[in-house]
Design a protein around this motif. Structure first.
Motif, PDB file in Angstrom:
ATOM      1  N   VAL A 106      51.364 -57.123  12.970  1.00 19.31           N
ATOM      2  CA  VAL A 106      50.605 -57.562  11.804  1.00 19.31           C
ATOM      3  C   VAL A 106      49.867 -58.864  12.110  1.00 19.31           C
ATOM      4  O   VAL A 106      48.688 -59.030  11.756  1.00 19.31           O
ATOM      5  N   LEU A 107      50.540 -59.792  12.760  1.00 16.18           N
ATOM      6  CA  LEU A 107      49.896 -61.063  13.113  1.00 16.18           C
ATOM      7  C   LEU A 107      48.759 -60.863  14.110  1.00 16.18           C
ATOM      8  O   LEU A 107      47.747 -61.572  14.065  1.00 16.18           O
ATOM      9  N   ALA A 108      48.905 -59.887  14.998  1.00 16.65           N
ATOM     10  CA  ALA A 108      47.828 -59.595  15.945  1.00 16.65           C
ATOM     11  C   ALA A 108      46.596 -59.086  15.209  1.00 16.65           C
ATOM     12  O   ALA A 108      45.464 -59.485  15.517  1.00 16.65           O
ATOM     13  N   ASN A 109      46.800 -58.208  14.222  1.00 19.40           N
ATOM     14  CA  ASN A 109      45.664 -57.743  13.412  1.00 19.40           C
ATOM     15  C   ASN A 109      44.955 -58.924  12.752  1.00 19.40           C
ATOM     16  O   ASN A 109      43.720 -59.018  12.747  1.00 19.40           O
ATOM     17  N   GLN A 110      45.743 -59.815  12.172  1.00 15.46           N
ATOM     18  CA  GLN A 110      45.171 -60.969  11.499  1.00 15.46           C
ATOM     19  C   GLN A 110      44.394 -61.855  12.469  1.00 15.46           C
ATOM     20  O   GLN A 110      43.270 -62.294  12.171  1.00 15.46           O
ATOM     21  N   THR A 111      44.980 -62.136  13.610  1.00 18.14           N
ATOM     22  CA  THR A 111      44.358 -63.045  14.574  1.00 18.14           C
ATOM     23  C   THR A 111      43.079 -62.447  15.152  1.00 18.14           C
ATOM     24  O   THR A 111      42.065 -63.141  15.323  1.00 18.14           O
ATOM     25  N   LEU A 112      43.102 -61.154  15.458  1.00 20.61           N
ATOM     26  CA  LEU A 112      41.899 -60.502  15.978  1.00 20.61           C
ATOM     27  C   LEU A 112      40.781 -60.500  14.932  1.00 20.61           C
ATOM     28  O   LEU A 112      39.607 -60.704  15.258  1.00 20.61           O
ATOM     29  N   ALA A 113      41.153 -60.270  13.679  1.00 17.23           N
ATOM     30  CA  ALA A 113      40.152 -60.297  12.608  1.00 17.23           C
ATOM     31  C   ALA A 113      39.532 -61.689  12.488  1.00 17.23           C
ATOM     32  O   ALA A 113      38.309 -61.833  12.353  1.00 17.23           O
ATOM     33  N   MET A 114      40.375 -62.713  12.543  1.00 15.50           N
ATOM     34  CA  MET A 114      39.843 -64.075  12.425  1.00 15.50           C
ATOM     35  C   MET A 114      38.992 -64.455  13.636  1.00 15.50           C
ATOM     36  O   MET A 114      38.021 -65.208  13.511  1.00 15.50           O
ATOM     37  N   ALA A 115      39.333 -63.939  14.809  1.00 12.05           N
ATOM     38  CA  ALA A 115      38.492 -64.184  15.987  1.00 12.05           C
ATOM     39  C   ALA A 115      37.119 -63.544  15.797  1.00 12.05           C
ATOM     40  O   ALA A 115      36.080 -64.116  16.180  1.00 12.05           O
ATOM     41  N   TRP A 116      37.107 -62.364  15.207  1.00 14.06           N
ATOM     42  CA  TRP A 116      35.847 -61.694  14.884  1.00 14.06           C
ATOM     43  C   TRP A 116      35.049 -62.536  13.882  1.00 14.06           C
ATOM     44  O   TRP A 116      33.833 -62.728  14.042  1.00 14.06           O
ATOM     45  N   GLY A 117      35.730 -63.079  12.874  1.00 17.88           N
ATOM     46  CA  GLY A 117      35.062 -63.920  11.891  1.00 17.88           C
ATOM     47  C   GLY A 117      34.556 -65.217  12.493  1.00 17.88           C
ATOM     48  O   GLY A 117      33.457 -65.696  12.157  1.00 17.88           O
ATOM     49  N   ARG A 118      35.332 -65.810  13.394  1.00 16.26           N
ATOM     50  CA  ARG A 118      34.909 -67.037  14.066  1.00 16.26           C
ATOM     51  C   ARG A 118      33.613 -66.805  14.854  1.00 16.26           C
ATOM     52  O   ARG A 118      32.703 -67.645  14.864  1.00 16.26           O
ATOM     53  N   ALA A 119      33.539 -65.629  15.511  1.00 20.11           N
ATOM     54  CA  ALA A 119      32.327 -65.298  16.271  1.00 20.11           C
ATOM     55  C   ALA A 119      31.127 -65.168  15.330  1.00 20.11           C
ATOM     56  O   ALA A 119      30.006 -65.569  15.685  1.00 20.11           O
ATOM     57  N   LYS A 120      31.353 -64.630  14.136  1.00 21.88           N
ATOM     58  CA  LYS A 120      30.276 -64.530  13.143  1.00 21.88           C
ATOM     59  C   LYS A 120      29.776 -65.916  12.759  1.00 21.88           C
ATOM     60  O   LYS A 120      28.567 -66.157  12.660  1.00 21.88           O
ATOM     61  N   LEU A 121      30.711 -66.835  12.507  1.00 18.03           N
ATOM     62  CA  LEU A 121      30.318 -68.197  12.151  1.00 18.03           C
ATOM     63  C   LEU A 121      29.547 -68.870  13.291  1.00 18.03           C
ATOM     64  O   LEU A 121      28.562 -69.575  13.060  1.00 18.03           O
ATOM     65  N   ASP A 122      30.020 -68.648  14.507  1.00 15.38           N
ATOM     66  CA  ASP A 122      29.371 -69.276  15.660  1.00 15.38           C
ATOM     67  C   ASP A 122      27.952 -68.756  15.869  1.00 15.38           C
ATOM     68  O   ASP A 122      27.122 -69.437  16.486  1.00 15.38           O
ATOM     69  N   ARG A 123      27.675 -67.543  15.346  1.00 15.48           N
ATOM     70  CA  ARG A 123      26.323 -66.990  15.462  1.00 15.48           C
ATOM     71  C   ARG A 123      25.455 -67.346  14.256  1.00 15.48           C
ATOM     72  O   ARG A 123      24.341 -66.842  14.116  1.00 15.48           O
ATOM     73  N   GLY A 124      25.990 -68.196  13.368  1.00 11.87           N
ATOM     74  CA  GLY A 124      25.163 -68.700  12.288  1.00 11.87           C
ATOM     75  C   GLY A 124      25.455 -68.159  10.899  1.00 11.87           C
ATOM     76  O   GLY A 124      24.779 -68.526   9.935  1.00 11.87           O
TER      77      GLY A 124
END
Length: 351
Positions: free
Chosen positions: A245-263
């Motif tokens: 469950v924590l892996a799902n959460q962390t991977l999702a947040m990494a995806w979101g972080r990449a979105k923020l980094d792209r603007g």
């Protein structure tokens, strides 16, 4: 696909218009069993049920026995139902009997073929009415909890209690039905609230796996560590399941972080998370998609890509350690994981 299958099933039962063959598949065994039961109950006259319902495993049948099974006429009822479990294992000669039958099915018989697990047989699917049942997303699990309590026990359950039950038991409908049965008995006709869920299951609001996830998102190590022993004492909760469950959460947040980094703006992120969860079908979350998306959107800006990457590596290491009991207990390994994740530096600090 489960919603479409549910609508089709409701139409079959309501209209009592039955097709010669059905192919039921998907990964949710509870819904598949319920579909078989509902079709059989609607199709067969109760007085003749003992003569007109056959449930057989395909592995137990040879060509002759299957031919007899499919050619037998209804008795004391207009229709007969034959349930064939796991037809994919039929041997070649026996499968030929099934194929010939599907070319010219008996007019008074409905054959229900039920695929095992996530298996599917395209050829059988194309010659039958397909009903596919996949695991329900969190919002529909909550609806199932209320529906099962009401329809099975004439009981009501508060939304908060349903959320708490889901956060503890997860999305396994068999397990949920069993726990709802206990809760309804304990409530003795009264409304099932959070206190009753706590008394019966042994968990309180603020002590669930969803709360544990939130504590790690906020890097609140003390709060997370304080929950560990109670979490591991809950039904069907293991160190490995918590890490997943924590892996799902962390991977999702990494995806979101990449979105923020792209603007992308922070205000748009919650909507993007909901879209991700819906499209990916991530069902191992002990909370609704909306609740998860809200927490992640709030916190993602405080996590750098590097800190999320370190957390993913810590999760992999914990998973390996949990599967090798020589290292330590589940609680000790998870405690180390909590400290590793919470020690990750935030993006703001890193900046």
């Amino acid at each position: 696909m489960s919603q479409a299958a549910s609508r089709s099933l409701q139409a079959i039962v309501k209209n009592r218009e039955f097709d010669p063959a059905y192919y039921i598949h998907g990964e949710d065994e509870y819904q598949k069993e319920a579909a078989v039961r509902q079709i059989a109950d609607a199709a067969i006259d109760p007085a003749g049920r003992a003569f007109n319902l056959e449930v057989r495993r395909a592995s137990e049948l040879d060509a002759e026995s299957l031919d007899v099974l499919l050619s037998t006429m209804p008795m004391f009822s207009e229709r007969r139902v034959v349930v064939l479990q796991d037809p994919s294992v039929l041997k070649k000669q026996t499968r030929s009997v099934l194929d010939r039958y599907l070319d010219a099915p008996a007019p008074g018989t409905s054959l229900i073929m039920v695929a095992a697990g996530g298996k599917s047989d395209r050829a059988l699917m194309e010659r039958s009415v397909e009903l596919r049942f996949d695991p329900l997303p969190p919002a529909r699990v909550i609806k199932f909890i209320s529906h099962h309590a009401r329809e099975t026990h004439n009981a009501s359950i508060t939304p908060a209690a349903a959320e708490l039950l889901h956060s503890v038991v997860g999305s396994d409908l068999h397990e949920l039905a069993t726990e709802i049965d206990k809760l309804a008995s304990y409530a003795s006709g009264g409304e099932i609230d959070e206190a009753i869920v706590g008394d019966v299951i042994g968990v309180r609001h603020g002590e669930t796996l969803g709360d544990f996830m939130d504590a790690l998102v906020d890097r609140d190590a003390a709060r997370a560590l304080g929950m560990l022993s109670r979490l591991l004492a809950q039904p069907k909760t293991t160190g490995v399941s918590i890490v997943m469950v924590l892996a799902n959460q962390t991977l999702a947040m990494a995806w979101g972080r990449a979105k923020l980094d792209r603007g992308m703006s922070v205000t748009s992120l919650e909507r993007e998370y909901i879209g991700l969860l819906q499209s990916a079908g991530w069902l191992m979350l002990p909370k609704s998609f909306g609740a998860a998306a809200k927490v992640w959107a709030r916190a993602t800006e405080d996590w750098s890509a590097e800190s999320l990457d370190r957390s993913i590596h810590a999760l992999v290491a914990a998973d390996v350690a949990l599967k090798d009991t020589r290292f330590a207990s589940d609680e000790q390994i998870l405690a180390g994981l909590v400290l590793s994740i919470c020690a990750s530096g935030s993006s703001r600090l890193a900046a």
